[in-house]
Design a protein around this motif. Structure first.
Motif, PDB file in Angstrom:
ATOM      1  N   TRP A  31       0.804  -1.242   0.000  1.00 25.17           N
ATOM      2  CA  TRP A  31       0.000   0.000   0.000  1.00 25.17           C
ATOM      3  C   TRP A  31       0.837   1.293   0.000  1.00 25.17           C
ATOM      4  O   TRP A  31       0.354   2.386  -0.326  1.00 25.17           O
ATOM      5  CB  TRP A  31      -0.919   0.040   1.228  1.00 25.17           C
ATOM      6  CG  TRP A  31      -0.187  -0.147   2.544  1.00 25.17           C
ATOM      7  CD1 TRP A  31       0.053  -1.308   3.164  1.00 25.17           C
ATOM      8  CD2 TRP A  31       0.390   0.888   3.350  1.00 25.17           C
ATOM      9  NE1 TRP A  31       0.738  -1.135   4.339  1.00 25.17           N
ATOM     10  CE2 TRP A  31       0.953   0.247   4.478  1.00 25.17           C
ATOM     11  CE3 TRP A  31       0.477   2.271   3.255  1.00 25.17           C
ATOM     12  CZ2 TRP A  31       1.622   0.956   5.482  1.00 25.17           C
ATOM     13  CZ3 TRP A  31       1.126   2.974   4.259  1.00 25.17           C
ATOM     14  CH2 TRP A  31       1.689   2.319   5.364  1.00 25.17           C
ATOM     15  N   THR A  79      -0.093   4.862  -1.959  1.00 25.66           N
ATOM     16  CA  THR A  79      -0.381   5.988  -1.057  1.00 25.66           C
ATOM     17  C   THR A  79       0.502   7.185  -1.374  1.00 25.66           C
ATOM     18  O   THR A  79       0.031   8.333  -1.439  1.00 25.66           O
ATOM     19  CB  THR A  79      -0.180   5.559   0.407  1.00 25.66           C
ATOM     20  OG1 THR A  79      -1.042   4.454   0.706  1.00 25.66           O
ATOM     21  CG2 THR A  79      -0.470   6.715   1.342  1.00 25.66           C
ATOM     22  N   ASN A  91      -0.701   8.713  -4.738  1.00 31.41           N
ATOM     23  CA  ASN A  91      -1.955   9.460  -4.594  1.00 31.41           C
ATOM     24  C   ASN A  91      -1.764  10.758  -3.791  1.00 31.41           C
ATOM     25  O   ASN A  91      -2.313  11.823  -4.134  1.00 31.41           O
ATOM     26  CB  ASN A  91      -2.997   8.587  -3.904  1.00 31.41           C
ATOM     27  CG  ASN A  91      -3.430   7.423  -4.779  1.00 31.41           C
ATOM     28  OD1 ASN A  91      -3.319   7.482  -6.008  1.00 31.41           O
ATOM     29  ND2 ASN A  91      -3.898   6.337  -4.167  1.00 31.41           N
TER      30      ASN A  91
END
Length: 338
Positions: A44, A48, A51
């Motif tokens: 992740w 992350t 984004n």
């Protein structure tokens, strides 16, 4: 206060730029192919970072656009304040200020012509002279009283005059009284002008040797008068002088036309003329620029309540060359005798 506002605006843009840089770094970090990445990074962390970087970058761009728009409005408002109040004239050369003035004038006239064409092809070419007049000496007021005595036995006309004026010399330039009138030759020309009194700022001045009567030799100066009468007196560089002059002079009976022209800009002029011995007066005034007459506050007008008396009034600024002509009229007197 203005400097603080400008510093605040520039500081806020610097903060936005740092956020932008941070967003770019996060996006770049998300795209680095690590050889042995952590499990959480692959699970992740990468997404992350990408984004978050994209969000920060877009938000920064939007904030920057808003800030630039706000800064533009701020500078526009500041420029308005500068133009209306605190324009830094001393920071610019006279040449730059003149060019700026000509650009504004061209815009207001509605022309797109160059400054050379503006000064060559329009009446604006006189603007430089007007600017020089505004910087120079001027009369705050100019008053005169003339009493005219025609003497038919001597075939002469005697004129008594009293003149009062205030001359303003705000730049402290070299200044002097300059009085000049022209006349025809008389039998006793050198005795035809008598300076009775001269005061400057209420201090009486010795008048001996102040009057000069000179023959006119050059036709360009006058092609019909024979002599000129001059009074010259140094006023130093004092910024305000009140001058009072009393004099008397004689002219031939055939010299029935009195002309007067102001030699400096003048804020207000009133000249009154009275003629004796049953003669009458006729007058006409003129200016360097045309003004519509007839209104209650007309710029200049001749007031005549009696045939033997008139007043020439210039209400407001007049330019050098403005003046009047007065004719001594014997015609009605001769008709009454018949």
């Amino acid at each position: 206060m203005k400097k603080r506002k400008i510093s605040y605006r520039i500081g806020s843009i610097a903060v936005i730029a740092l956020f932008e840089l941070g967003g770019i770094c996060l996006i770049a970090l998300a795209n680095i192919p690590f050889k042995k990445p952590y499990i959480w990074w692959e699970a992740w962390g990468r997404d992350t970072a990408s984004n978050a970087g994209t969000t920060i970058l877009v938000a920064g761009i939007i904030s920057l656009l808003i800030e630039i728009s706000t800064l533009k409005n701020f500078f526009q408002d500041s420029m308005k304040n500068i133009l209306n109040e605190d324009f830094p004239f001393s920071a610019y050369s006279e040449e730059n200020l003149v060019n700026f003035k000509n650009l504004i004038s061209s815009y207001l006239i509605g022309n797109t012509m160059s400054k050379e064409e503006l000064k060559k092809d329009t009446i604006y070419s006189y603007e430089d002279q007007l600017l020089q007049l505004a910087k120079g000496k001027y009369y705050d007021y100019h008053r005169a009283e003339y009493t005219v005595y025609p003497d038919e036995e001597k075939e002469m006309i005697r004129i008594n005059a009293t003149i009062d004026y205030r001359i303003i010399n705000k730049e402290g330039e070299k200044n002097e009284i300059r009085f000049k009138t022209k006349s025809y030759a008389l039998k006793d020309t050198q005795d035809s002008f008598n300076l009775k009194k001269l005061t400057i700022n209420r201090q009486e001045v010795e008048t001996k040797n102040l009057v000069k009567i000179e023959r006119i030799d050059k036709q360009e100066e006058s092609n019909f008068y024979d002599y000129k009468v001059k009074i010259e007196k140094d006023l130093g560089k004092i910024k305000k002088n009140d001058v009072h002059i009393e004099y008397e002079y004689w002219v031939p009976m055939y010299d029935k036309l009195q002309n007067y022209k102001i030699t400096l800009p003048c804020r207000n002029l009133v000249h009154r003329i009275r003629i004796k011995n049953n003669w009458e007066l006729r007058g006409s005034a003129y200016t360097a620029f045309y003004y519509r007459q007839g209104e209650a506050d007309a710029k200049y007008k001749i007031e005549q309540s009696l045939p033997d008396a008139l007043s020439i009034n210039f209400n407001g600024w007049i330019f050098p060359g403005a003046g009047y002509s007065v004719y001594y009229d014997q015609k009605n007197c001769e008709e009454n005798e018949k």
